[in-house]
Design a protein around this motif. Structure first.
Motif: not given
Length: 331
Positions: A4-7, A206-209, A246-248
């Motif tokens: 339910k959290m955002k990303m 590569w990246s962090y989410l 982004l859309s989680a």
């Protein structure tokens, strides 16, 4: 698992340094290692700074009133899970659970929990079961990462063919060497040589989410009501990173059906993606929100972590806080 959290996707523009808790004292030659996945507090501080940047009213009140608690962005911000994201293959990676062991032939097996007949150390006094290696040729899986899908498929169903990727497959070897100069003599000071390892992703995929949630009350009185896309600074050297909202739901909610599974045994395995603190070093965490009686009978752990920081209000360095990372426990 439904989130339910955002990303927030955070993509570094340069190599980064994430300290592992080791002190860096002048006068001592040092070799500082950088973590691939920093502590969640690193992302919390970076996002909190963006919140202050976007909300001028809150920023002026917070800084002008000497870090007023009412306008402290950290009180409105919550950080969830942190993943490594392979954009090319749309894969999420998380730390490999510590109850897994692997041999030189890359065969993976689960560790064996056996009932303790004698307490060997005081830290195990509260536990009934101890984790053992499945064989002499097997070593615990450390500094490795498991695919999000593999975690919910292979790991959950206790398959032996669980795929991992190592730290070396994600980042390239990068470091810098320096030495402090003696300003009076104009030459290098003795015993002031240091080396800092850096985290630099291989390629551009590569990246962090980072999962996060900001209370709506934070944006009251502001024309802005979300982070949007922009830049933030991250790591020990404040390197620039581009971030995107982004859309989680599209990225991580592939396994909503897992929420409907019913456990039919008396034991439950709990996996922690990041370091946690147990009260007074106890293996018995508090789950007051669940309103059920839980007893920890076994745990797979690594050595404690030491985390330090700088108190902006007091203008001094905090003492290191000891953290025990428990990637999974059996209840």
């Amino acid at each position: 698992m439904i989130s339910k959290m955002k990303m927030l996707k955070i993509k570094p523009n340069d190599n980064l340094f994430f300290g592992d808790g080791k002190r860096f004292d002048k006068g001592e030659s040092a070799w500082l290692h950088s973590k691939l996945l920093p502590y969640p507090s690193a992302f919390k501080g970076a996002i909190a700074s963006v919140m202050l940047k976007l909300n001028k009213i809150r920023r002026d009140n917070y800084i002008g009133k000497q870090y007023d608690a009412k306008n402290d962005p950290r009180k409105y911000l919550r950080i969830g899970r942190v993943f490594l994201y392979d954009e090319k293959n749309y894969d999420l990676y998380m730390p490999a659970p510590l109850d897994l062991f692997i041999n030189k032939k890359n065969k993976c097996k689960y560790g064996l929990f056996s009932k303790i007949t004698k307490n060997y150390t005081s830290s195990l006094n509260e536990l009934e079961y101890l984790l053992y290696s499945p064989g002499k040729q097997f070593e615990r899986v450390e500094d490795s990462y498991i695919n999000h899908r593999s975690f919910y498929n292979s790991y959950l169903n206790t398959y032996d063919s669980i795929g991992f990727i190592s730290r070396e497959q994600i980042i390239s070897s990068a470091y810098k060497v320096g030495i402090q100069k003696d300003r009076k003599k104009g030459n290098a000071q003795e015993d002031h040589l240091y080396r800092i390892d850096l985290t630099e992703f291989k390629g551009d995929s590569w990246s962090y989410l980072v999962e996060y949630d900001i209370k709506d009350k934070w944006w009251e009185g502001s024309k802005i009501n979300s982070l949007g896309d922009g830049y933030l600074k991250l790591g020990g050297e404040n390197k620039s990173c581009k971030y995107y909202e982004l859309s989680a739901e599209k990225i991580i909610n592939h396994y909503s059906k897992m929420d409907r599974l019913i456990n039919e045994t008396e034991f439950v395995k709990l996996y922690f993606m990041s370091p946690v603190i147990f009260n007074n070093g106890s293996f018995k965490p508090s789950f007051t929100d669940l309103k059920i009686d839980i007893t920890v009978v076994g745990a797979s752990t690594v050595k404690p972590y030491y985390i330090g920081g700088f108190d902006m209000k007091k203008k001094n360095q905090n003492l290191c806080v000891r953290l025990c990372q428990k990637e999974q426990c059996i209840y």
